[in-house]
Motif scaffolding. Structure first.
Motif, PDB file in Angstrom:
ATOM      1  N   GLU A 228       0.660  -1.539   0.273  1.00 59.11           N
ATOM      2  CA  GLU A 228       0.136  -0.160   0.039  1.00 59.11           C
ATOM      3  C   GLU A 228       0.698   1.565  -0.022  1.00 59.11           C
ATOM      4  OE1 GLU A 228      -4.188  -1.189   2.441  1.00 59.11           O
ATOM      5  OE2 GLU A 228      -2.388  -0.613   3.172  1.00 59.11           O
ATOM      6  N   LEU A 229       2.069   1.394   0.751  1.00 62.84           N
ATOM      7  CA  LEU A 229       2.944   2.094   0.672  1.00 62.84           C
ATOM      8  C   LEU A 229       3.351   2.390  -0.781  1.00 62.84           C
ATOM      9  CD1 LEU A 229       3.829   4.641   2.493  1.00 62.84           C
ATOM     10  CD2 LEU A 229       5.843   2.770   3.350  1.00 62.84           C
ATOM     11  N   LEU A 230       3.826   1.391  -1.097  1.00 63.02           N
ATOM     12  CA  LEU A 230       4.486   1.556  -2.631  1.00 63.02           C
ATOM     13  C   LEU A 230       3.491   2.166  -3.915  1.00 63.02           C
ATOM     14  CD1 LEU A 230       6.196  -2.182  -2.996  1.00 63.02           C
ATOM     15  CD2 LEU A 230       7.525   0.423  -2.574  1.00 63.02           C
ATOM     16  N   VAL A 231       2.312   2.310  -3.163  1.00 64.93           N
ATOM     17  CA  VAL A 231       1.634   2.275  -4.339  1.00 64.93           C
ATOM     18  C   VAL A 231       0.497   4.309  -4.267  1.00 64.93           C
ATOM     19  CG1 VAL A 231      -1.205   2.829  -5.581  1.00 64.93           C
ATOM     20  CG2 VAL A 231      -0.215   0.635  -4.622  1.00 64.93           C
ATOM     21  N   SER A 232       1.080   4.153  -2.424  1.00 68.57           N
ATOM     22  CA  SER A 232      -0.062   5.721  -2.393  1.00 68.57           C
ATOM     23  C   SER A 232       1.378   6.376  -2.508  1.00 68.57           C
ATOM     24  CB  SER A 232      -0.195   5.207  -0.913  1.00 68.57           C
ATOM     25  OG  SER A 232       0.684   5.193  -0.098  1.00 68.57           O
ATOM     26  N   SER A 233       2.494   6.339  -2.704  1.00 68.89           N
ATOM     27  CA  SER A 233       3.660   6.901  -2.837  1.00 68.89           C
ATOM     28  C   SER A 233       3.938   7.153  -4.117  1.00 68.89           C
ATOM     29  CB  SER A 233       4.760   6.295  -1.790  1.00 68.89           C
ATOM     30  OG  SER A 233       5.786   5.706  -2.563  1.00 68.89           O
ATOM     31  N   GLY A 234       3.437   6.188  -5.086  1.00 69.75           N
ATOM     32  CA  GLY A 234       3.651   6.031  -6.212  1.00 69.75           C
ATOM     33  C   GLY A 234       5.252   5.446  -7.284  1.00 69.75           C
ATOM     34  N   LEU A 235       5.740   5.050  -5.942  1.00 69.17           N
ATOM     35  CA  LEU A 235       6.770   4.548  -5.935  1.00 69.17           C
ATOM     36  C   LEU A 235       6.529   2.899  -7.228  1.00 69.17           C
ATOM     37  CD1 LEU A 235       8.426   3.910  -2.662  1.00 69.17           C
ATOM     38  CD2 LEU A 235       9.778   4.427  -5.118  1.00 69.17           C
ATOM     39  N   ALA A 236       5.704   2.523  -6.825  1.00 67.17           N
ATOM     40  CA  ALA A 236       4.938   0.874  -7.422  1.00 67.17           C
ATOM     41  C   ALA A 236       5.275   1.269  -9.234  1.00 67.17           C
ATOM     42  CB  ALA A 236       4.220   0.340  -6.952  1.00 67.17           C
ATOM     43  N   GLU A 237       4.728   2.745  -9.442  1.00 65.45           N
ATOM     44  CA  GLU A 237       4.135   2.805 -10.629  1.00 65.45           C
ATOM     45  C   GLU A 237       5.012   2.948 -11.565  1.00 65.45           C
ATOM     46  OE1 GLU A 237       1.803   4.162 -12.737  1.00 65.45           O
ATOM     47  OE2 GLU A 237       0.555   5.160 -11.645  1.00 65.45           O
ATOM     48  N   ARG A 238       6.462   3.109 -10.640  1.00 67.53           N
ATOM     49  CA  ARG A 238       7.893   2.808 -11.337  1.00 67.53           C
ATOM     50  C   ARG A 238       8.306   1.357 -10.889  1.00 67.53           C
ATOM     51  NH1 ARG A 238       5.566   7.864  -9.544  1.00 67.53           N
ATOM     52  NH2 ARG A 238       6.825   9.526 -10.522  1.00 67.53           N
ATOM     53  N   VAL A 239       8.067   0.629 -10.290  1.00 69.00           N
ATOM     54  CA  VAL A 239       8.542  -0.541 -10.385  1.00 69.00           C
ATOM     55  C   VAL A 239       7.925  -1.596 -10.516  1.00 69.00           C
ATOM     56  CG1 VAL A 239      10.333   0.067  -8.307  1.00 69.00           C
ATOM     57  CG2 VAL A 239       8.751  -1.226  -7.778  1.00 69.00           C
TER      58      VAL A 239
END
Length: 496
Positions: A228-239
């Protein structure tokens, strides 16, 4: 806090002889040595740590000399980064010279620089809970940045400004998500803000390093907070952009579920179904967990709004398998893991429809054969995929899958389902049809495999009759004039 420090020292008592011995070696040579990072944090948490990491003011060449004299073996594969490893008895240690690295804006790797003080070395670490140390051999607790307070508050905070910390090594942002999953800690608001503002910088980090962090996150006791933190921070968009892409808009009539939330629930349910160490799917199982979080990633690309207001995702399992393969290759997962996860994604819908009408034995055989060694994981993934709040529907699906597993067990008692093979092997095929090794033998074997799946074990005589009849049809199709000849190795027999 005093009690926590006392408990940490007590936790390390089994290692005290080793710690005292190694610390004395360095202090006798005029150097400082401290146990640092994860082992200290875990001791304070009452956890066992698999690593023994030390830091010292000694330069790598001096560390090599000291460890060579102290240990049974040593290695310097990390010497360029100041890290020297050694083994003494059953213990493996790593000793790293104080670091004061310099990072350039566009660099994937730091320009290694060695520091002179323990406090400065601790300042460059990712989070305060990992910036505590025990100086040896006296076991003096060192905590210049309030790591013990943050540990008590279960908070992940950077020793310095988070913008500086994440700018130095962007992978620390993913570590924050990983520790949230592993430890159940909350990332401090200022750190989350920095992660969100600097998410793009993760693109300079190698795929291999990102994959390692993602694996550790998924294998944690509770991966959900980290994801959830990866998604909410925008990191998941990159990884892992396929994950936030699951946040499909919910239509005003709520005719389809939140696929992102559904996927997180499936992951949680799959984890709950993992077995103990002696079970068929001992947890934590990376393949099952990856398949659970990725099983519906084909839905965004296949979503269609049907006449009358319905929504469909036809063949999303096939699209999902392709997307899974592409993403896992990009993250440098090994070939076997990639193939296994993609196969589970491809098969996760196969069960649906079983309860609508009785499957034939042939369909059950194909289900088992197509899953192969992944069958036990497929069982758990399919069961986890039921997230309906309708208790009657959930009970019906569970009963249907219970019935399918019973059918599989019954057929396994009658047949060797785990290794379904034709009743004739390649040599027998060549002898019966009078043909040499080649593609025709492969086609004939495939025909007999399909026969085996459809009808079970038919025996060598019936298999031969079916093979000869099939071969005659193939020859006739290849020769429209009808001038075909019977196989030299057997008689032409009508199909049973």
């Amino acid at each position: 806090m005093t009690e926590a420090r006392r408990a940490a020292v007590a936790r390390l008592v089994p290692l005290q002889a080793l710690l005292t011995d190694l610390g004395s070696v360095f202090t006798a040579a005029g150097h400082r040595l401290a146990l640092v990072g994860g082992p200290v944090r875990d001791a304070l948490l009452g956890r066992d740590s698999p690593d023994l990491d030390f830091t010292t003011d000694a330069r790598p060449e001096e560390t090599v000399r000291l460890l060579r004299e102290w240990g049974d073996a040593h290695w310097d594969i990390g010497k360029a980064f100041g890290t020297i490893g050694a083994r003494k008895g059953d213990h493996v240690v790593e000793v790293t010279t104080y670091r004061a690295d310099v990072y350039r804006e566009d660099s994937r790797k730091p320009e290694v620089a060695f520091g002179d003080t323990l406090e400065a070395d601790l300042l460059r670490r990712d989070f305060t809970v990992n910036a505590m140390a025990l100086e040896l051999p006296a076991m003096t607790f060192v905590d210049p940045y309030g790591g013990l307070d943050d540990l008590a508050a279960r908070t992940l905070r950077t020793p310095g400004a988070p913008e500086v910390s994440f700018g130095d090594d962007p992978l620390r942002m993913m570590r924050g998500a990983r520790f949230a999953a592993q430890l159940g800690f909350t990332v401090a608001p200022e750190a989350v803000a920095a992660m969100t503002a600097m998410a793009e910088r993760i693109s300079i980090v190698s795929a291999e390093r990102i994959r390692v962090e993602l694996e550790k996150l998924l294998l944690a006791p509770d991966p959900r907070p980290g994801l959830e933190l990866l998604v909410s921070s925008g990191l998941a968009e990159r990884v892992l952009p396929e994950l936030p892409a699951l946040k499909l808009e919910i239509d005003e009539h709520h005719r389809h579920k939140d696929v992102y939330e559904h996927s997180l629930i499936v992951l949680e349910q799959a984890i709950a179904l993992e077995d103990g160490p002696d079970g068929p799917v001992p947890g934590p199982d990376l393949v099952l967990r990856l398949a659970a979080i990725l099983h519906d990633i084909g839905k965004p690309a296949t979503r269609r709004f049907e006449p009358g207001g319905g929504v469909s995702f036809h063949h999303h399992e096939m699209e999902g398998a392709k997307l899974t393969t592409r993403r896992m290759k990009a993250l440098r997962f090994d070939k076997e893991t990639t193939q296994q996860v993609a196969r589970l994604v491809q098969l996760h819908l196969r069960f649906h429809g079983y309860g609508d009408g009785a499957w034939t034995d042939s369909a059950v055989r194909r289900y088992v054969t197509d899953a192969g060694p992944l069958l036990d994981r497929l069982h758990k993934l399919t069961r986890s995929d039921c997230t309906t709040r309708n208790k009657r529907k959930a009970a019906r699906l569970a009963a249907a899958y219970d019935d399918l597993e019973l059918r599989i067990a019954q057929l396994r008692g009658q047949e060797e389902l785990d290794a379904v093979r034709p009743d004739l092997d390649g040599n027998q095929i060549m002898q019966i049809l009078g043909i040499p090794a080649g593609p025709e033998v492969g086609r004939a074997w495939k025909f007999l495999k399909e026969l085996r799946l459809d009808r079970g074990q038919v025996g060598a005589d019936e298999a031969q009759a079916e093979l000869v009849a099939w071969w005659a049809r193939e020859q006739a199709a290849d020769d429209p004039s009808g001038a075909t000849s019977a196989p030299s190795g057997g008689e032409t027999t009508p199909s049973a």
